[in-house]
Structures are given as C-alpha cells and as structure tokens.
Design an enzyme around this catalytic site. Sequence first.
Site, PDB file in Angstrom:
ATOM      1  N   ASN A  95     -25.861  66.472  15.794  1.00  0.00           N
ATOM      2  CA  ASN A  95     -24.453  66.101  15.624  1.00  0.00           C
ATOM      3  C   ASN A  95     -24.211  66.036  14.135  1.00  0.00           C
ATOM      4  OD1 ASN A  95     -21.709  65.014  15.223  1.00  0.00           O
ATOM      5  ND2 ASN A  95     -21.971  64.243  17.181  1.00  0.00           N
TER       6      ASN A  95
ATOM      7  N   CYS B  78     -19.792  66.934  18.344  1.00  0.00           N
ATOM      8  CA  CYS B  78     -20.109  66.798  19.535  1.00  0.00           C
ATOM      9  C   CYS B  78     -19.100  67.685  20.319  1.00  0.00           C
ATOM     10  CB  CYS B  78     -19.945  65.447  20.268  1.00  0.00           C
ATOM     11  SG  CYS B  78     -18.371  64.555  19.762  1.00  0.00           S
TER      12      CYS B  78
ATOM     13  N   HIS C 246     -15.915  60.902  22.281  1.00  0.00           N
ATOM     14  CA  HIS C 246     -17.115  61.725  22.379  1.00  0.00           C
ATOM     15  C   HIS C 246     -17.000  62.871  23.331  1.00  0.00           C
ATOM     16  CE1 HIS C 246     -21.476  62.320  21.408  1.00  0.00           C
ATOM     17  NE2 HIS C 246     -21.715  61.961  22.742  1.00  0.00           N
TER      18      HIS C 246
ATOM     19  N   ASP D 113     -25.564  66.056  25.787  1.00  0.00           N
ATOM     20  CA  ASP D 113     -24.820  65.269  24.930  1.00  0.00           C
ATOM     21  C   ASP D 113     -25.588  64.880  23.576  1.00  0.00           C
ATOM     22  OD1 ASP D 113     -23.863  62.985  23.757  1.00  0.00           O
ATOM     23  OD2 ASP D 113     -24.370  61.668  25.476  1.00  0.00           O
TER      24      ASP D 113
END
Length: 914
Positions: free
Chosen positions: A171, A176, A423, A440
Amino acid sequence: LVVAQTEPTNTAESQAPEDPQTSRFTWTIENFTRVSGKKHYSDVFVVGGFKWRVLIFPKGNNVDHLSMYLDVADSGNLPYGWSRYAQFSLAIVNQIHQKYTARKDTQHQFNARESDWGFTSFMPLSELYDPSRGYLVNDTVVVEAEVAVRKMIDYWTYDSKKETGYVGLKNQGATCYMNSLLQTLYHIPYFRKAVYHMPTTENDMPSGSIPLALQSLFYKLQYSDNSVATKELTKSFGWDTYDSFMQHDVQELNRVLCEKLEDKMKGTVVEGTIEQLFEGHHINYIECINVDYKSNRKESFYDLQLDVKGCRDVYASFDKYVEVERLEGDNKYQAEQHGLQDARKGVLFLDFPPVLQLQLKRFEYDYMRDTMVKINDRYEFPLQLDLDKDDGKYLTPDADRSIRNLYTLHSVLVHSGGVHGGHYYAFIRPTLSDQWYKFDDERVTKEDTKKALEEQYGGEEELPQVNPGFNNTPFKFTKYSNAYMLVYIRESDKEKIMCNVDEKDIAEHLRIRLKKEQEEKEHKKKEKAEAHLYTIIKVARDEDLKEQIGKNIYFDLVDHEKVRNFRIQKQLPFNSFKEEVAKEYGIPVQSQRFWLWAKRQNHTYRPNRPLAPHEEAQSVGQLREVSNKAHNAELKLFLEVELGLDLRPIRPPEKSKEDILLFFKLYNPEKEELRFVGRLFVKALGKPSDILTKLNEMAGFSPNEEIELYEEIKFEPNVMCEHIDKKLSFRSSQLEDGDIISFQKPSIPGGDTQVRYKDVPSFLEYVHNRQVVHFRCLEKPKEEEFCLELSKLHTYDDVVERVARQLGLDDPSKVRLTSHNCYSQQPKPQPIRYRGVEHLLDMLVHYNQTSDILYYEVLDIPLPELQCLKTLKVAFHHATKDEVVIHSIRLSKNSTISDVITDLKTKSNPLSRG
C-alpha cells in the site's frame, strides 16, 4: 469534572477468536469550555482485552474543527511489533435532539507508528460551541465511542506465499482500493495472459508504459515470494506522490485502466480482449401505448451499477434496473409524427459478458443532509447468479437464448469504514473452488465462504447481552464492512477464462529484465544484511570545494552527499583504507593527511583536527567511534594534500598548536559570484595583514590590492557574517581550525558600476532568502507560465510589481495572487487580499510546508477597488421565451438601482435590447 462509563456488550470468553469484541463507552465532560491544554484524554476503558481512550482537541488540531481520535492507551509499554485492528465510531451526543447526534465511523489497524486514529475535522467549532445546537449544554459535552476489536494474525511473522501460495500488494498510503481491483484482474487468467501478450520492448520503461508496468506487476505477483510494490504502475498512470495518497473512485479507475489497455491492444494479437471479457449490451427503449411507435437505442457496458438502497439482493436490483417507467401526464413522450404520447420507458439486456462486473451503489448523495453518505443496509448476493430466471425477464425478446446466463461468483471487493475514510480489500476464488482467499494489501489469508459472502452483506448485527435476564437494551452494531463490487464468471466460459498461464506466455525481454531486477534486489538485500560489517567513509578534497562552492552551495565548505564514498570493512586497519585512496586518486599514502569534520553548536560543519598517528593505526570501526564522538553520524574526512613545485603530492608539513587551518572564498560583487580559492595555515598570533599578499595572489589581484575580510560564522536560522579587523591577531578574532574567511575588493561609494550586493554579508543574506517562484495563470492552474527569482523578504508590493513588470502591466494593483495548496496541488479557494500578507514567505507557506508556486490573474479594475465591491445576482425573466437569465454583477456599497440597470445594459442580455 469528567464522568466516563463503559457498557461491555461481549466478553472474550463468550466469543469465537475471529468474532469482534465490542463495547460502548460514554464520556461526559463537564466545564468543557474551561478545559485547559491543547489535548484532552478520557479515562481508559478496555475492549477485547486492550486498553483504549478517547483523545480530543477542544480547540481543534490546527483546524477550526473539533478533532477527535481513538487512542491506544498503553502504546508506549507494548512489545515491539504489536498491532491491533478495530472498527469504531465516535460521536458528540446532541443533548436536545438525539437524532442530530454527530457521529463518524471508520476502522484502523493500530500500531506503534499510528497508535491513534480518527478525525481531525470532526465537526466545526462554531457548531460545537453554539449552545442552541444542543452539543454543548450547561457547559457539558457528551462523547460516545463504540469500539469493536478483532483478533489479528501476527503481521510480522506471517508469510502469505508460504501459507496460501499467493502474495499481496504494498500500500502506497491510500491505494488499498487499487490493490483489491488489481488482484481481482490478475486472478482472471485470460485477462492476465492477454496483458502478457501485449507488445512491449526492452527499451520501454515501466514508469512510462502502462502495459509494461502491468506486465511487470503481474509477473511479480506470479513468481515473487514477497509482496509487490505498485509505484511503477501508479507512475505510468501519471500520478505523482500526492495522487497516490488520494482515494480515487474504483469504478473510474477500472474503466480508465481497461480503456487504456484496450487502446494499446489495437492492432496486436490480443486486440478485442477487453470487449470479449467485459462488454455487454442493453437496449434502452421507449414504447408508445396508444400509437404504433417504438424507439430503441443500443448501448454497451463494461460494468453495471446496481442500487443497494431499497433492494434486498442482486435479483431485486436487476428487477429495479429493468423496471418500466410510465411517461404520462406532464411527462408525456414527444414521439415523431405523433406528438405527445403516453409511453413506457425501460431497459432490457441484449447480452451479458463472460465476466460480469457489478458495482454496488454503497455511496450516494443525501440531499436533505447535503453530504455524501454510505449505505450500510443488508444486501445479499448469491454464489450462483441466474440471469435467465423467470423466462429471461431481463433479456430483450430478440436476445440469443442459446447462451446460458448462469454465473458463479469469483470476487467480492469490500469497503470497510465510513464515507469519510476506510479500507478496501478483496475476497477471491482464484480457481473458482470452494476455497476463498482474502487479499488485504500485503497480506493474503485463507477464508471460508461465510466470511466472503454472508459477513459482507452489511446491515446490523445484534450482539449477545452480557447479563441475560436484566432489562438491557440489545446492542446493535452496524456492519461497516460490506461488499461494493462483485465479479461473476459465466459457467459456459469458465474453462476458457480460467486458463493456464505459464512462463512461455511472458515475453523474453520481460523475463530477462525482471530476473535482473530480482538479482539486484538480492544483492541489495545481501548488502543490507552485511551492512553492520561495513562503514561508509566520505572523503572531501580541495577539488570538491572548488566544484561545489558558488554552484551547489554557498555556505559551509561542501555537500557531503556529493563527495566520493568508500565502503570499507570495519575490521580493516585505517592504513588499508589509505591504500584504497592512493589507488583512487594517485596520492601516495605518505602524502595523505586526513582531518575529522565536526558539527559545531551552530549546526555548521568544519574540519576540526587532523587524525593523530595512533588513530590511523586503529581499525576503521574504531575510528568510526571517534567520529561519532565528534558529532558525526558518518565517518566524514577532509583529505589535505600539499603539492610541491612540480605540482606532485608531498608530505604535509608538521602542524603545531600555533598553526590554524583557514579556508578562503573570494566574492566578486559585479558578477555576484562566490568561489573557493584555497586554504592556508596561519599562526594564531599572526594578523590578517600578514597574509594579504598571499590572498591577492590566490585571487589573481595585484600584490598591493586593498581587500576586505569577513568571517562566515553561521547561516541558520539567520546569516551571521562579520567583518574581520586586519590589525587584530587571528586568536583575538577567535579564529580556529576549519574557519571560513571570505574576502573581496572594497566597494567604492558612487562608483561607475552599480551592484546589488556590495559586500559578502549582503550577498549571503540574499542567497539565504532567495526563492525561485513558479507563476501559473489561475485559469490554467496546471501550466507554468514564467518563473521569477525573488527574496522571501520581498513585500507584497515588491512581488506584484515584479509580476506586473513581467506581464507588461502599467498598474501592479490589477494583479491578484492566489497561494498554492501543497496537499491538493491546486490553488487555494480564496485569493490573497490586497496587502493581506507582509512578505513573500507568507504567501508560500501552507501548513508548515513551503511551496514555490503562485497563481496570478489580471483584473479589469485595481484590486483595492474590487475588494470594496459587493456581488449582486440578478435574475431576468424573459416572458416570451419563458426563460430565466442570471447575471452576477459587482457594485459598490453606494450603488443605486439605476447603477444596476446601467451595468446590466452593458452586458449581453435582454435588457440591452430594450
């Protein structure tokens, strides 16, 4: 007085390890307006076994809003590498009308670097401190925090590749959303194969080529053992560093990326891939009820936006999408040759694409509240999606019914948080098996179907009561994590789309390039691992001083970042390093003498003393320790080399305690030039008058030329450069080893040649404050028009006068300037008022950052006069055309209605015609 209470709604013992532990915390702050200090903390409360507290800035954290954060109360005492994840909301309770309570929600992974998280601009101070609003009642404010903590995988030891076979994406700050989209596209093998087959060459640079950057990214995702960086790709988008920290719209990014790839694929073996994968078609139709008339318009789509609000699931959204609208009454349809007619209007699908991308409308504009809101309503989506249900009610009558529109879910892209931040991550089935994976950012984990589907439906979750049997109000916690994009793959195309992609699909030049990159990365990794065995020695010489002074630097003697570096093993004797220097510069070991640099209390660097013989007998590592004691972070040395009559290096003479090494710069006022001319050893009890002849020789002046001497003492925060009395001894003038003396011919008052900076101090003051400012026209804020070299001490009048001169204007007061916002990279909303700032520096500073950009505009009237005018909007109703024209005019406070009419007549509007 502060009163706080916690309402636990779950306990660690009564929940599964992955379920959130939740509490609601209430903090009553009495005598709020008398709270002292910039920060104010609540009492500590515990959620999920962790200690938390609320942090507020009652007067704002450098903003005119209340600032409020959730803080890890014991962050300073936690072990290295700790982290914890929490979803939370913070609220200021409205004590008059509960429904107007100000609440914001978000989520964050807390760690040592970011131990508090929340909202710098929570609510305007003007609203908070207004008693009529209901937030401050009887000088009391009530704060509520709802916190849900989820146990985390150990971030520091987890190996995604080892655990799952896949790697994540790093990131860049707020990317993200992009990472989740890229992972989804990568895991559509047919798309990945097409990207690999796009023609690129070994001469292309990834930062300037989207196809090559994407090929490189996909290759690393396929073969790397560690998470992959996306900087080359974002650079190929044309994003600067600031853009990477801005959350862009995912749907827009997807479309722009596909459009660019589609364009690059034209004329290649993969032309048409984007259309084949993602393009579907629908028909917009209008059908008259009472006459035989129908209008059809075919349109293509790469994704579909489906309503969430008011729809329980995907099928309900499709029902709403094809819902028939009646055009009747005042909304009748104007049919060709038939006039206004009652009609039906709707959309039906001609065909669906093999890869169906559904954008769920989780965000919408609330007109009542005049703000964007997030729709967290429960919204279900199936693992198998049948778009042929109910006899194909979503399809046009002439659609190809031989194609079975049965889809299986491939990806679920999730947004966790609120409209003000959050997020993004993705749940993906890379092989369409029962195994889901959560991507993630850098971390990839295995997940079950329930986690990927049901837990992303949104809605509310009612948590179990702590004390059943008591009359407790059930605590419902809004699920702020929910799906916002779904990707389905048609069953009949599954074998083609989920194809095998191997190394033979990748261009040879790309494999060679990336293999070389990997080798360089491994080499750097090895160097880093062995870094503790080596030290860097930076060596400055007279040649460096001559090269840099007056060009790269003006103050001090050298920029140590631009001198020769030697990477030497710490265990080697210093004499071995001298042999390296002899090979590099051709200077015999016996002719080398090294001086240690020292950082003085005024933050200047000067050669402090020569190394002693016993120090040179030490190892490089031992000498490094000596250097650290001299306030150097690195081992920085000055190499003194003396030359004989034949200009060959000779052994430096012995230095006594009475000898002082001084460095000399020469200033030419006419050329505004400062340059290094050499160094000399002088006797401490000697006088500057003793070396004037030598200085004239170094400068190329006649032996008896009169010169003035100045000592350069410091330049931060202000320049200090003092005149030297040539009759006093060097010791009396407090000169010591490493000091700098600048000299020049004395200025002649009233001389023929006019100079801007007559002496060394005034020139150094100018250099210290000069600033090149890049000016842009306000109408074209991205294009630089010209630049001017100004002084930070220039007044407002000085600046606009220089701009006016550059633009050829006679009246500088018609120039209006606007400052630059360093964060948005745009002009500030409000221009600079006439003489509204004192100096240029005030125009360039924005929240402790200094810009070098200003925007200008040329006004029709002087700015002082404009600022005295008031804006008046006039609406003119044209009766015959039934239209309203709105004009904005600016008038003085003393203007009359006649002045308004006169001003309107000068404009191009109906009044000017009578």
